[in-house]
Design an enzyme around this catalytic site. Structure first.
Site, PDB file in Angstrom:
ATOM      1  CE1 TYR A  79     -28.724  -0.039 -28.501  1.00 49.46           C
ATOM      2  CE2 TYR A  79     -26.340  -0.199 -28.681  1.00 49.46           C
ATOM      3  CZ  TYR A  79     -27.538   0.363 -29.079  1.00 49.46           C
ATOM      4  OH  TYR A  79     -27.541   1.324 -30.064  1.00 49.46           O
ATOM      5  CG  HIS A 116     -27.392  -6.802 -35.497  1.00 51.31           C
ATOM      6  ND1 HIS A 116     -27.943  -8.058 -35.516  1.00 51.31           N
ATOM      7  CD2 HIS A 116     -28.423  -5.966 -35.178  1.00 51.31           C
ATOM      8  CE1 HIS A 116     -29.234  -7.996 -35.242  1.00 51.31           C
ATOM      9  NE2 HIS A 116     -29.560  -6.736 -35.039  1.00 51.31           N
ATOM     10  NE  ARG A 153     -34.202  -6.702 -28.802  1.00 50.69           N
ATOM     11  CZ  ARG A 153     -33.622  -5.590 -29.304  1.00 50.69           C
ATOM     12  NH1 ARG A 153     -33.881  -5.181 -30.530  1.00 50.69           N
ATOM     13  NH2 ARG A 153     -32.779  -4.885 -28.589  1.00 50.69           N
ATOM     14  CG  ASN A 176     -34.121  -0.484 -31.223  1.00 51.67           C
ATOM     15  OD1 ASN A 176     -33.292  -0.246 -30.346  1.00 51.67           O
ATOM     16  ND2 ASN A 176     -33.995  -0.033 -32.468  1.00 51.67           N
ATOM     17  CD  GLU A 204     -37.289   0.165 -34.778  1.00 52.11           C
ATOM     18  OE1 GLU A 204     -36.961   0.890 -35.719  1.00 52.11           O
ATOM     19  OE2 GLU A 204     -36.592  -0.790 -34.392  1.00 52.11           O
ATOM     20  CE1 TYR A 209     -26.247   2.218 -35.553  1.00 55.81           C
ATOM     21  CE2 TYR A 209     -27.893   2.004 -33.809  1.00 55.81           C
ATOM     22  CZ  TYR A 209     -27.383   1.618 -35.040  1.00 55.81           C
ATOM     23  OH  TYR A 209     -28.021   0.634 -35.748  1.00 55.81           O
ATOM     24  CE  LYS A 210     -30.638   3.962 -28.916  1.00 54.63           C
ATOM     25  NZ  LYS A 210     -31.594   3.022 -29.517  1.00 54.63           N
TER      26      LYS A 210
HETATM   27  C1  HEM Z   1     -30.144  -2.728 -34.860  1.00 54.12           C
HETATM   28  C2  HEM Z   1     -32.135  -6.028 -37.786  1.00 54.12           C
HETATM   29  C3  HEM Z   1     -32.843  -9.008 -34.043  1.00 54.12           C
HETATM   30  C4  HEM Z   1     -30.503  -5.906 -31.207  1.00 54.12           C
HETATM   31  C5  HEM Z   1     -30.564  -3.400 -35.985  1.00 54.12           C
HETATM   32  C6  HEM Z   1     -30.483  -2.897 -37.337  1.00 54.12           C
HETATM   33  C7  HEM Z   1     -31.052  -3.813 -38.138  1.00 54.12           C
HETATM   34  C8  HEM Z   1     -31.488  -4.919 -37.322  1.00 54.12           C
HETATM   35  C9  HEM Z   1     -31.215  -3.747 -39.664  1.00 54.12           C
HETATM   36  C10 HEM Z   1     -29.877  -1.558 -37.779  1.00 54.12           C
HETATM   37  C11 HEM Z   1     -28.396  -1.751 -38.036  1.00 54.12           C
HETATM   38  C12 HEM Z   1     -27.764  -0.559 -38.760  1.00 54.12           C
HETATM   39  O1  HEM Z   1     -27.445   0.451 -38.117  1.00 54.12           O
HETATM   40  O2  HEM Z   1     -27.636  -0.623 -40.000  1.00 54.12           O
HETATM   41  C13 HEM Z   1     -32.516  -7.114 -37.009  1.00 54.12           C
HETATM   42  C14 HEM Z   1     -33.187  -8.283 -37.524  1.00 54.12           C
HETATM   43  C15 HEM Z   1     -33.387  -9.122 -36.469  1.00 54.12           C
HETATM   44  C16 HEM Z   1     -32.833  -8.483 -35.295  1.00 54.12           C
HETATM   45  C17 HEM Z   1     -33.594  -8.502 -38.978  1.00 54.12           C
HETATM   46  C18 HEM Z   1     -34.094 -10.453 -36.459  1.00 54.12           C
HETATM   47  C19 HEM Z   1     -33.644 -11.552 -36.920  1.00 54.12           C
HETATM   48  C20 HEM Z   1     -32.262  -8.429 -32.949  1.00 54.12           C
HETATM   49  C21 HEM Z   1     -32.262  -9.014 -31.635  1.00 54.12           C
HETATM   50  C22 HEM Z   1     -31.602  -8.169 -30.831  1.00 54.12           C
HETATM   51  C23 HEM Z   1     -31.192  -7.013 -31.647  1.00 54.12           C
HETATM   52  C24 HEM Z   1     -32.913 -10.339 -31.245  1.00 54.12           C
HETATM   53  C25 HEM Z   1     -31.408  -8.409 -29.365  1.00 54.12           C
HETATM   54  C26 HEM Z   1     -30.470  -8.060 -28.637  1.00 54.12           C
HETATM   55  C27 HEM Z   1     -30.269  -4.758 -31.933  1.00 54.12           C
HETATM   56  C28 HEM Z   1     -29.729  -3.530 -31.367  1.00 54.12           C
HETATM   57  C29 HEM Z   1     -29.657  -2.609 -32.416  1.00 54.12           C
HETATM   58  C30 HEM Z   1     -30.109  -3.296 -33.598  1.00 54.12           C
HETATM   59  C31 HEM Z   1     -29.349  -3.300 -29.921  1.00 54.12           C
HETATM   60  C32 HEM Z   1     -29.270  -1.123 -32.304  1.00 54.12           C
HETATM   61  C33 HEM Z   1     -30.566  -0.336 -32.277  1.00 54.12           C
HETATM   62  C34 HEM Z   1     -30.499   1.124 -31.896  1.00 54.12           C
HETATM   63  O3  HEM Z   1     -29.721   1.551 -31.051  1.00 54.12           O
HETATM   64  O4  HEM Z   1     -31.344   1.892 -32.408  1.00 54.12           O
HETATM   65  N1  HEM Z   1     -31.171  -4.630 -36.009  1.00 54.12           N
HETATM   66  N2  HEM Z   1     -32.311  -7.265 -35.669  1.00 54.12           N
HETATM   67  N3  HEM Z   1     -31.602  -7.215 -32.920  1.00 54.12           N
HETATM   68  N4  HEM Z   1     -30.485  -4.587 -33.273  1.00 54.12           N
HETATM   69 FE1  HEM Z   1     -31.336  -5.952 -34.465  1.00 54.12          FE
END
Ligand code: HEM
Length: 343
Positions: free
Chosen positions: A37, A193, A223, A225, A265, A316-317
């Site tokens: 990450y 998060h 970005r 994901n 994504e 996690y994934k």
């Molecule tokens: C995962 C929403 C912005 C980094 C997630 C999850 C949600 C989410 C709902 C899943 C969490 C779970 O397991 O329940 C959002 C929303 C954003 C946003 C609404 C905008 C405002 C960002 C940004 C970053 C980020 C800017 C930048 C670092 C991550 C990471 C994960 C994650 C690293 C784990 C994803 C994975 O491994 O599949 N986010 N996020 N997010 N988000 Fe965000």
């Protein structure tokens, strides 16, 4: 259905397919042979012609079928679309952003004509024509966010900004990677998060939030994901886990190439002009392993990423169980040659 768009399913018989063109333009998300990450944000500026970055909102061959799948998810579970009452203005901001962008970028499919607040929207692929009064919800068949996101690929959330934080208070979420809008609605940036491993300790969410609070109107960022999905299923929601979770247990060495999909994504972030909210479109692209390995540099890199990923992330994934199967399949396409940085 017009020749521009596939007639396909993301459930049941899973007829989803990527054409050669779609494979070529697939947004492969790994610039290196390993993955961790990071605050991987860059300006969302137009990219090369034909790429998924060419336009603000990419419309591709899956458009019409994806919208049909969304309608089906909503019919089964209306809570996938929610907007708290104070978010209606943000919904109008989003509708304006999407309609103006699509009409500009794809004039053969979409048009928007304005006479003051009297707007006329035409969406030819979905055969929709709508005259309405901008900012008057009684002139649309549903709220503005729901109206436009039923016509736009990808999930959407809208975040209000107050008290130096972001609050997820509206969204259309039918193609998500195992998280729930109904569960998260009303939460703050670090609350929603909370389940993500390692990233909090690395300070990633502190830095990302600080950056987002200062995001300016007209300067969107993006970005990537990614995760893994068995079968080309868009709706991998916790609500429907009993339907799709067990499919992870039935993949075999013979079927892994066809059934295992990399799920990417493309996430963009836009400051909205009237509401000061932030819109977060999450556009999902799926590619089967057998299509991915047709590009040798992707095949090599995918093998190395899966091989070196920390167990916390693979868990996690949701693919730790199938990791050995995936590695056996991908190893055949990794000749050990060095890869160069970048995509
Ligand atoms: C995962 C929403 C912005 C980094 C997630 C999850 C949600 C989410 C709902 C899943 C969490 C779970 O397991 O329940 C959002 C929303 C954003 C946003 C609404 C905008 C405002 C960002 C940004 C970053 C980020 C800017 C930048 C670092 C991550 C990471 C994960 C994650 C690293 C784990 C994803 C994975 O491994 O599949 N986010 N996020 N997010 N988000 Fe965000």
């Amino acid at each position: 259905m017009s020749l521009d768009f596939n007639d396909e399913t993301f459930r049941g018989d899973f007829t989803y397919r990527n054409s050669e063109r779609a494979i070529k333009r697939f947004p492969f998300p790994f610039p290196e042979d390993n993955y961790m990450y990071s605050v991987n944000m860059e300006p969302h500026v137009p990219g090369p012609v034909g790429s998924v970055f060419e336009h603000m909102f990419d419309v591709d061959e899956h458009y019409v079928s994806e919208m049909r799948d969304r309608a089906q998810v909503l019919a089964d579970d209306p809570l996938r679309c929610q907007s708290l009452p104070h978010m209606e203005l943000a919904g109008w901001d989003l509708l304006e952003l999407i309609m103006e962008s699509k009409a500009l970028d794809y004039p053969h499919w979409f048009s928007l004509t304005k006479d003051g607040n009297q707007w006329h929207w035409v969406n030819r692929p979905l055969q929709i024509e709508q005259k309405f009064t901008f900012l008057d919800a009684s002139t649309l068949p549903c709220g503005p966010m729901e109206y436009i996101t039923r016509q736009t690929q990808g999930d959407f959330t809208l975040q209000d900004q107050r008290d130096e934080d972001l609050w997820i208070e509206a969204g259309m979420v039918t193609t998500q990677a195992d998280w729930s809008l109904d569960f998260d609605i009303g939460m703050s940036f670090k609350q929603w998060h909370a389940p993500v491993p390692l990233a909090h300790q690395l300070g990633i969410f502190d830095r990302a939030l600080k950056f987002l609070l200062k995001l300016q109107h007209g300067v969107p960022v993006r970005r990537f994901n990614w995760t893994m999905t068995v079968d080309p299923l868009l709706d991998t929601s916790p609500e429907n886990y009993p339907k799709w979770g067990p499919s992870k247990t039935t993949m075999t060495p013979e079927t892994v190439g066809r059934r295992q999909h990399l799920r990417v994504e493309l996430q963009t972030l836009h400051r909205l002009p009237r509401s000061n909210a932030i819109a977060f479109p999450i556009r999902c692209y799926l590619i089967s392993f057998q299509d991915l390995v047709t590009v040798p540099k992707w095949a090599r890199r995918m093998h190395r990423v899966v091989q070196t990923i920390p167990d916390e992330l693979a868990t996690y994934k949701g693919f730790i169980r199938n990791k050995p199967l995936m590695l056996d399949y991908l190893a055949q396409f990794d000749d050990g040659l060095p890869t160069s940085p970048g995509f």
